[in-house]
Scaffold this active site. Structure first.
Site, PDB file in Angstrom:
ATOM      1  N   CYS A  35      76.751  25.257 -86.937  1.00  0.00           N
ATOM      2  CA  CYS A  35      76.764  25.777 -88.546  1.00  0.00           C
ATOM      3  C   CYS A  35      77.808  25.323 -89.334  1.00  0.00           C
ATOM      4  O   CYS A  35      78.816  25.001 -88.797  1.00  0.00           O
ATOM      5  CB  CYS A  35      76.824  27.240 -88.098  1.00  0.00           C
ATOM      6  SG  CYS A  35      77.124  28.434 -89.797  1.00  0.00           S
TER       7      CYS A  35
ATOM      8  N   CYS B 133      83.885  31.302 -90.639  1.00  0.00           N
ATOM      9  CA  CYS B 133      83.033  32.449 -90.506  1.00  0.00           C
ATOM     10  C   CYS B 133      83.578  33.268 -89.352  1.00  0.00           C
ATOM     11  O   CYS B 133      83.609  32.507 -88.145  1.00  0.00           O
ATOM     12  CB  CYS B 133      81.595  32.153 -90.537  1.00  0.00           C
ATOM     13  SG  CYS B 133      80.814  33.757 -90.253  1.00  0.00           S
TER      14      CYS B 133
ATOM     15  N   CYS C  64      81.400  33.881 -85.521  1.00  0.00           N
ATOM     16  CA  CYS C  64      81.423  33.151 -84.298  1.00  0.00           C
ATOM     17  C   CYS C  64      82.854  32.393 -83.980  1.00  0.00           C
ATOM     18  O   CYS C  64      83.428  32.096 -84.977  1.00  0.00           O
ATOM     19  CB  CYS C  64      80.445  31.892 -84.347  1.00  0.00           C
ATOM     20  SG  CYS C  64      78.762  32.444 -84.375  1.00  0.00           S
TER      21      CYS C  64
ATOM     22  N   CYS D  44      73.009  30.830 -91.202  1.00  0.00           N
ATOM     23  CA  CYS D  44      73.464  31.571 -89.708  1.00  0.00           C
ATOM     24  C   CYS D  44      72.481  31.326 -88.525  1.00  0.00           C
ATOM     25  O   CYS D  44      71.316  31.406 -88.542  1.00  0.00           O
ATOM     26  CB  CYS D  44      73.462  32.782 -89.996  1.00  0.00           C
ATOM     27  SG  CYS D  44      74.323  34.041 -88.942  1.00  0.00           S
TER      28      CYS D  44
ATOM     29  N   GLN E 153      71.842  47.588 -78.957  1.00  0.00           N
ATOM     30  CA  GLN E 153      72.106  46.562 -78.450  1.00  0.00           C
ATOM     31  C   GLN E 153      71.747  45.409 -79.406  1.00  0.00           C
ATOM     32  O   GLN E 153      70.801  45.409 -80.199  1.00  0.00           O
ATOM     33  CB  GLN E 153      71.073  46.277 -76.963  1.00  0.00           C
ATOM     34  CG  GLN E 153      71.628  47.201 -75.947  1.00  0.00           C
ATOM     35  CD  GLN E 153      72.912  47.078 -75.479  1.00  0.00           C
ATOM     36  OE1 GLN E 153      73.733  46.092 -75.685  1.00  0.00           O
ATOM     37  NE2 GLN E 153      73.348  48.273 -75.136  1.00  0.00           N
TER      38      GLN E 153
ATOM     39  N   PHE F  85      75.889  58.839 -71.572  1.00  0.00           N
ATOM     40  CA  PHE F  85      76.236  57.919 -72.652  1.00  0.00           C
ATOM     41  C   PHE F  85      74.985  57.159 -73.240  1.00  0.00           C
ATOM     42  O   PHE F  85      74.614  55.916 -73.414  1.00  0.00           O
ATOM     43  CB  PHE F  85      77.353  56.942 -72.706  1.00  0.00           C
ATOM     44  CG  PHE F  85      78.768  57.469 -72.245  1.00  0.00           C
ATOM     45  CD1 PHE F  85      79.446  58.113 -73.187  1.00  0.00           C
ATOM     46  CD2 PHE F  85      79.258  57.451 -71.032  1.00  0.00           C
ATOM     47  CE1 PHE F  85      80.690  58.767 -72.870  1.00  0.00           C
ATOM     48  CE2 PHE F  85      80.368  58.007 -70.588  1.00  0.00           C
ATOM     49  CZ  PHE F  85      81.046  58.517 -71.564  1.00  0.00           C
TER      50      PHE F  85
ATOM     51  N   GLU G 105      74.040  62.681 -74.291  1.00  0.00           N
ATOM     52  CA  GLU G 105      74.548  61.894 -75.393  1.00  0.00           C
ATOM     53  C   GLU G 105      75.152  62.702 -76.222  1.00  0.00           C
ATOM     54  O   GLU G 105      75.007  63.751 -76.520  1.00  0.00           O
ATOM     55  CB  GLU G 105      73.159  60.956 -76.036  1.00  0.00           C
ATOM     56  CG  GLU G 105      73.647  60.515 -77.225  1.00  0.00           C
ATOM     57  CD  GLU G 105      74.777  59.523 -77.048  1.00  0.00           C
ATOM     58  OE1 GLU G 105      75.522  59.552 -78.315  1.00  0.00           O
ATOM     59  OE2 GLU G 105      74.691  58.779 -76.531  1.00  0.00           O
TER      60      GLU G 105
ATOM     61  N   ASP H 250      76.992  53.739 -70.046  1.00  0.00           N
ATOM     62  CA  ASP H 250      77.225  52.637 -71.059  1.00  0.00           C
ATOM     63  C   ASP H 250      78.097  53.157 -72.223  1.00  0.00           C
ATOM     64  O   ASP H 250      77.594  53.398 -73.202  1.00  0.00           O
ATOM     65  CB  ASP H 250      75.754  52.401 -71.575  1.00  0.00           C
ATOM     66  CG  ASP H 250      75.905  51.199 -72.400  1.00  0.00           C
ATOM     67  OD1 ASP H 250      77.192  50.555 -72.605  1.00  0.00           O
ATOM     68  OD2 ASP H 250      75.178  50.769 -73.366  1.00  0.00           O
TER      69      ASP H 250
ATOM     70  N   CYS I  32      81.037  46.963 -72.595  1.00  0.00           N
ATOM     71  CA  CYS I  32      81.260  45.842 -73.585  1.00  0.00           C
ATOM     72  C   CYS I  32      82.980  45.363 -73.633  1.00  0.00           C
ATOM     73  O   CYS I  32      83.296  44.900 -74.684  1.00  0.00           O
ATOM     74  CB  CYS I  32      80.865  46.326 -74.663  1.00  0.00           C
ATOM     75  SG  CYS I  32      81.369  47.562 -75.491  1.00  0.00           S
TER      76      CYS I  32
END
Length: 384
Positions: free
Chosen positions: A43, A49, A52, A126, A229, A256, A274, A315, A341
């Site tokens: 890119c 940017c 990334c 992108c 996701q 979750f 949740e 999660d 994550c």
């Protein structure tokens, strides 16, 4: 040479060198001689940017980076386990994005911020976004040109849903002229939905039909701003690993649960919890399982409440779920699939489970935020 957590290269003698890759040679003045894992970034906007950080490394080095992030977090907690081959989502697959906007004279800048900066990189290509999301940027610039004055800023969230593209504009647009422009824009581009968020929450301006996201083969109502996701490909990889981790379980509880990404994909899920009201209501409306609207940070599930389930999947957000994990460690669930994550908070929580008698069987890293330093994983635990 290895890649540090923030994406910079680190030499054997401890020097941090921006945009160095494993195998590069680093001169005393910091000059980089590219090695076998150093690639030409695809890119034009890299490295300015902030979307990334690792376009300069090849896939082999990127996979090693994901493994090292996980193994390093585990080592800090005195843990180790099998770390399986990471899964990488392909380029051009990101189905949601949050972008920034600024009007400068006649020009409208639209894109991601620069790293550690409020400066907007005006995207003209992108390599992570779905092509249909990127294709919206040019017409959005035209719309913002009519909605913003010089120096004004805004935001835009794009999501690919079942009906097309869901757009949320972060700005005030109360005038009749602005309302007309927004309606015309949504109709012209056949948007699935368009909302305005002036800081008080999304306000619906356009929605020809109910907006859904198909999860586990089930169309689920998609609340504005709901968590998804990042890629369908990454979602499938997470589900596949969670399915393996829970193999043999006949009654699974999903903690979750969100909109049901895992609950609807796993036929053995009987109960989902949740904390977000809209997400819990959307999952309940599918009539596929029992659903509880409950804040697991304030009121985690107890071991007694979890006793009917031989499998648990969770999660949690980036902060992890330490209070819930402490109670889960006392449960009798034979199998746990932990989706995370954040390797650091996961490793902290994993240590609690291990101290409670669970065995950490394996971890599958997933790089669905292509070329970023963001690491996701699925971990399998079983009663030792």
């Amino acid at each position: 040479m290895r890649i540090a957590a923030r994406g910079e290269g680190v030499t054997d003698d401890g020097r941090h060198v921006a945009f160095a890759a494993p195998g590069d040679e680093i001169a005393e003045d910091g000059t980089i001689t590219p090695g076998p894992h150093h690639q030409v970034p695809p890119c034009r906007h890299f490295p300015a940017c902030g979307g990334c950080q690792l376009q300069h490394v090849d896939d082999a080095a990127y996979r090693d980076y994901l493994v090292e992030r996980v193994s390093g977090a585990l080592a800090a907690q005195g843990l180790s386990t099998e770390i399986r081959e990471p899964h990488l989502s392909p380029p051009h697959t990101r189905r949601r994005a949050s972008l920034r906007v600024e009007r400068r004279g006649k020009q409208v800048l639209l894109g991601f911020n620069e790293g550690k900066s409020n400066t907007i990189v005006d995207l003209h290509e992108c390599h992570v976004l779905l092509p249909e999301l990127f294709a919206m940027l040019a017409p959005l610039r035209g719309l913002f040109a009519t909605l913003l004055d010089h120096g004004q800023r805004a935001s835009v969230q794009l999501t690919r849903c079942d009906q097309g593209i869901d757009v949320t504009l972060g700005l005030s647009a109360d005038s009749f002229t602005a309302s007309e422009a927004i309606q015309a824009f949504a109709a012209e581009h056949a948007l699935a939905r368009l909302s305005i968020d002036d800081g008080l929450g999304p306000q619906l301006r356009w929605q020809p039909e109910a907006v859904t996201m198909t999860l586990g083969g089930v169309p689920v109502t998609l609340p504005e701003g709901a968590f998804l996701q990042a890629t369908a490909d990454g979602e499938a990889a997470l589900i596949a690993s969670a399915t393996v981790a829970l193999a043999g379980s006949v009654r699974v509880a999903d903690l979750f649960a969100g909109l049901g990404t895992f609950a609807l994909a796993l036929p053995t899920t009987k109960f989902a919890v949740e904390g977000a009201r809209d997400a819990a209501a959307a999952l309940l409306a599918t009539r596929r399982m029992q659903v509880a609207h409950r804040d697991l940070y304030r009121r985690p599930m107890t071991a007694d409440e979890l006793a009917p389930f031989d499998g648990v999947i969770l999660d949690p957000p980036r902060a992890g779920a330490v209070e819930q994990i402490r109670l889960l460690a006392d449960s009798t669930a034979a199998h746990i699939a932990y989706v995370s994550c954040n390797p650091a908070t996961f490793a902290r929580d994993a240590a609690i489970l291990v101290s409670g008698g669970y065995q950490l069987d394996w971890i599958k890293p997933v790089g669905q935020f292509r070329w970023s330093t963001h690491v996701e994983l699925v971990a399998a635990f079983s009663r030792a």
